[in-house]
Design a protein around this motif. Structure first.
Motif, mmCIF file in Angstrom:
data_model
loop_
_atom_site.group_PDB
_atom_site.id
_atom_site.type_symbol
_atom_site.label_atom_id
_atom_site.label_comp_id
_atom_site.label_asym_id
_atom_site.label_seq_id
_atom_site.Cartn_x
_atom_site.Cartn_y
_atom_site.Cartn_z
ATOM 1 N N ILE A 485 0.845 -1.186 0.000
ATOM 2 C CA ILE A 485 0.000 0.000 0.000
ATOM 3 C C ILE A 485 0.882 1.238 0.000
ATOM 4 O O ILE A 485 1.887 1.306 0.716
ATOM 5 C CB ILE A 485 -0.938 0.009 1.223
ATOM 6 N N GLY A 486 0.487 2.225 -0.793
ATOM 7 C CA GLY A 486 1.227 3.487 -0.836
ATOM 8 C C GLY A 486 0.574 4.523 0.044
ATOM 9 O O GLY A 486 0.266 4.275 1.205
ATOM 10 N N LYS A 487 0.293 5.698 -0.526
ATOM 11 C CA LYS A 487 -0.254 6.799 0.258
ATOM 12 C C LYS A 487 -1.698 6.539 0.660
ATOM 13 O O LYS A 487 -2.459 5.903 -0.059
ATOM 14 C CB LYS A 487 -0.189 8.098 -0.554
ATOM 15 N N ILE A 488 -2.062 7.073 1.813
ATOM 16 C CA ILE A 488 -3.437 7.027 2.300
ATOM 17 C C ILE A 488 -3.882 8.465 2.558
ATOM 18 O O ILE A 488 -3.160 9.243 3.175
ATOM 19 C CB ILE A 488 -3.546 6.204 3.595
ATOM 20 N N ASP A 489 -5.073 8.810 2.083
ATOM 21 C CA ASP A 489 -5.610 10.160 2.235
ATOM 22 C C ASP A 489 -7.022 10.034 2.789
ATOM 23 O O ASP A 489 -7.953 9.644 2.083
ATOM 24 C CB ASP A 489 -5.604 10.858 0.870
ATOM 25 N N LEU A 490 -7.188 10.299 4.076
ATOM 26 C CA LEU A 490 -8.488 10.137 4.731
ATOM 27 C C LEU A 490 -9.272 11.443 4.706
ATOM 28 O O LEU A 490 -8.735 12.504 5.059
ATOM 29 C CB LEU A 490 -8.301 9.697 6.186
ATOM 30 N N ARG A 491 -10.537 11.369 4.325
ATOM 31 C CA ARG A 491 -11.450 12.519 4.394
ATOM 32 C C ARG A 491 -12.564 12.169 5.378
ATOM 33 O O ARG A 491 -12.593 11.083 5.956
ATOM 34 C CB ARG A 491 -12.020 12.818 3.012
ATOM 35 N N ASP A 492 -13.489 13.107 5.557
ATOM 36 C CA ASP A 492 -14.552 12.862 6.536
ATOM 37 C C ASP A 492 -15.395 11.643 6.176
ATOM 38 O O ASP A 492 -15.635 10.765 7.000
ATOM 39 C CB ASP A 492 -15.467 14.084 6.655
ATOM 40 N N ASN A 493 -15.872 11.584 4.932
ATOM 41 C CA ASN A 493 -16.847 10.565 4.549
ATOM 42 C C ASN A 493 -16.333 9.577 3.512
ATOM 43 O O ASN A 493 -17.067 8.694 3.089
ATOM 44 C CB ASN A 493 -18.126 11.238 4.009
ATOM 45 N N PHE A 494 -15.116 9.728 3.082
ATOM 46 C CA PHE A 494 -14.535 8.817 2.102
ATOM 47 C C PHE A 494 -13.022 8.909 2.222
ATOM 48 O O PHE A 494 -12.486 9.732 2.973
ATOM 49 C CB PHE A 494 -15.004 9.171 0.677
ATOM 50 N N SER A 495 -12.334 8.074 1.479
ATOM 51 C CA SER A 495 -10.869 8.024 1.564
ATOM 52 C C SER A 495 -10.290 7.681 0.201
ATOM 53 O O SER A 495 -10.979 7.163 -0.686
ATOM 54 C CB SER A 495 -10.427 6.962 2.576
ATOM 55 N N PHE A 496 -8.980 7.960 0.060
ATOM 56 C CA PHE A 496 -8.202 7.509 -1.083
ATOM 57 C C PHE A 496 -7.034 6.679 -0.557
ATOM 58 O O PHE A 496 -6.493 6.959 0.507
ATOM 59 C CB PHE A 496 -7.653 8.694 -1.895
#
Length: 583
Positions: A485-496
């Protein structure tokens, strides 16, 4: 019993306890000979003709309570009629009351059960001459402060008092100030310093590889006899079950076991029917087991004091031991903190290769063959038939077959096993992308995937209680085999999140087939906007469209919230989601 000369703590403490009105605070590590240091002078001063408690020893756990009582019985083998009573929860209080009525000289107790007996007016502390608090810091950590205060208030003020502790937390100062008279402080080594006979080693691995690393460490030390410390009861049971399934002599020890189960496990461990005991901190406090070769931390504890107590299980009574920590990159700071407080330097270990393990196991087998005891008389009648059966094999063939018979399982396992990936401590990026949003820095503020990686959208976010480590765990559970797994980008209601391009289809197909509490996981490719990147705060920037329980939703508004209002949850709803995710 094998004692030839006193250990340092015994040389210091015994003269004071033989005297009168000498209160002592002794800072010494577990395994330095503390039981004899207070046990021998206490027994020396007992008047066996007075059948009332004359010495009181308080300790944190029933296991330590029983161990101290056993040691005192051994020390008093030639003192006629001396009675030592262990008093602890989990056993019949009625039988303990009967023993007290018959008369005892030394009471070894856990605070909770002793307070219960005091409330029932079945124990008399008015004739106590010596009070010992063993592992006082552990008793305070376990919440016994009020019980200790209530007990000490009932003990005569003229008694001697000895307080043993491996560390010196603030709570001990209040006890010493209130109940001790000008105590002498005896420090064996430096304050809070670990046992000098213990070698400290850490292995830095990815979180997904911790169990594989544990197995390799256990295999690399064929004669290992140790305790594996875990954080929770659940993790303890899971690791023990896995080890048993994989053929190791292991068992678990945690708070959900009954007293009878705990005693049974400990008895098997003491007689070495179990090589590896998997335990929680609470269950293992006060365990007094000789000859442990290793203590393994399956992750570092939150408190440095807990690490001191864990590692103190090995390297006892002047023997050497190894304390191993299996860590991931986020625990690097804890290692440095422990090094600073204990004044110890950790050695960075290299996970043994399959070849090195097989070689070590092979030579251990050869060593066992060399040292095996042969009963000539018992096998004499059988040997002629055996010789005839094997006469067509020469010596080299027989040796090869004996080795292979014992060794094939290990060879088969490691010949196809992948080597565990080394973690680069200089960058937390190597820990399977556990950088979260903080990883979005500098020139990479945009949303294009790193070279060689594919970027995906996931329909769970912070409001659902999702954190980077849980996203990684989710991928591990859904996708068979290893995924980088590379980068993780968490948002309030979804993620990348990003995975290697070659794994993208497998990840998407596998994860889309799962649900979390009735809610389907949706994983879709995230397409970067032309002209690229987010704004200065890393918002927006990706164009995607997905479905959540049949409803469409789009990108985030200026505060990163979903623009589909039915999906804006209340705080109580978010808390409930967090609990479900954590569970």
């Amino acid at each position: 019993m094998g004692y030839e000369s006193p250990m340092p703590v015994q040389e210091e403490v015994i003269p004071f306890l033989l005297g009168e009105d000498n209160d002592v605070i002794a800072l010494a590590q577990t395994g330095t000979g503390k039981t004899a240091a207070f046990g021998l002078p206490i027994l020396q001063k007992i008047d066996v003709h007075i059948y009332q408690p004359q010495a009181l020893i308080l300790c944190p756990t029933r296991e330590l309570c029983l161990q101290i009582a056993d040691d005192l019985n051994d020390y008093s083998k030639y003192i006629d009629n001396l009675k030592v009573l262990p008093v602890y929860g989990g056993s019949s209080i009625e039988s303990q009351i009967k023993m007290l009525k018959r008369g005892v000289h030394v009471v070894v107790a856990t605070p909770g059960r002793l307070l219960d007996l005091m409330n029932r007016k079945t124990v008399d502390l008015s004739n106590i001459k010596n009070v010992i608090l063993d592992e006082a810091d552990e008793m305070l950590n376990m919440g016994f402060t009020d019980s200790i205060n209530a007990i000490l208030a009932e003990v005569p003020a003229s008694r001697n008092m000895l307080l043993f502790s491996a560390t010196m937390p603030q709570g001990i100062a209040s006890i010493t100030k209130k109940y001790m008279n000008n105590p002498k402080e005896i420090v064996i080594g430096r304050k809070n310093e670990g046992n000098k006979n213990i070698k400290h080693v850490y292995y830095m691995v990815h979180a997904r590889d911790k169990y594989l690393a544990l197995k390799r460490i256990a295999d690399f030390y064929p004669n290992i006899y140790g305790i594996i410390f875990c954080r929770t009861r659940k993790e303890t049971q899971e690791i023990a079950d896995k080890l048993i399934q994989d053929g190791y002599n292991a068992d678990s020890l945690h708070g959900e076991l009954s007293q009878a189960q705990r005693d049974y496990v400990m008895q098997k461990f003491r007689v070495k029917n179990i090589q590896l005991l998997v335990a929680t901190d609470v269950a293992a406090r006060g365990l007094d087991v000789d000859d442990l070769t290793h203590v393994i931390n399956y992750g570092l504890p939150d408190e440095v004091e807990s690490y001191t107590h864990r590692s103190g299980r090995t390297g006892r009574a002047g023997k050497t031991g190894i304390s191993i920590a299996i860590c991931h990159i986020k625990e690097k700071g804890k290692i440095r903190e422990i090094e600073r407080i204990l004044n110890k330097k950790f050695e960075k270990g290299e996970i043994p290769s399959g070849h090195a393990i097989c070689e070590k196991q092979l030579f251990n087998l050869v060593d066992q063959i060399e040292k095996v005891k042969v009963d000539e008389e018992e096998i004499a009648s059988l040997m002629p038939s055996i010789f005839r059966k094997l006469e067509w094999l020469d010596k080299e063939d027989i040796i090869k077959r004996v080795v292979s018979m014992e060794f094939n399982r290990m060879i088969d396992y490691y010949k196809d096993a992948d080597e565990i990936q080394v973690v680069d401590e200089r960058s937390s990026r190597s820990e399977r992308g556990e950088r979260g949003e903080r990883g979005e820095r500098g020139s990479r503020r945009g949303h294009e995937a790193e070279e060689g990686f594919a970027r995906f959208f996931l329909n769970f976010g912070k409001a659902d209680g999702l954190f980077p480590n849980q996203l990684i765990e989710l991928v591990n559970k859904c996708v068979p085999g290893k995924v980088r797994i590379g980068k993780i980008d968490l948002r309030d209601n979804f993620s990348f999140f990003e995975v290697e391009e070659g794994e993208s289809k497998r990840v998407m197909d596998s994860m889309n087939g799962f649900e979390i509490e009735g809610r389907r996981i949706s994983v879709e490719p995230a397409q970067a906007q032309k002209g690229g990147g987010g704004d200065r705060k890393g918002r927006g920037g990706s164009s995607f469209k997905g479905k959540r329980d049949g409803r469409d939703f789009g990108g985030g508004d200026r505060k990163g919230r979903s623009s589909d209002k039915p999906w804006r949850r209340s705080s109580s709803e978010r808390d409930a989601r967090k609990k479900r995710f954590n569970r």
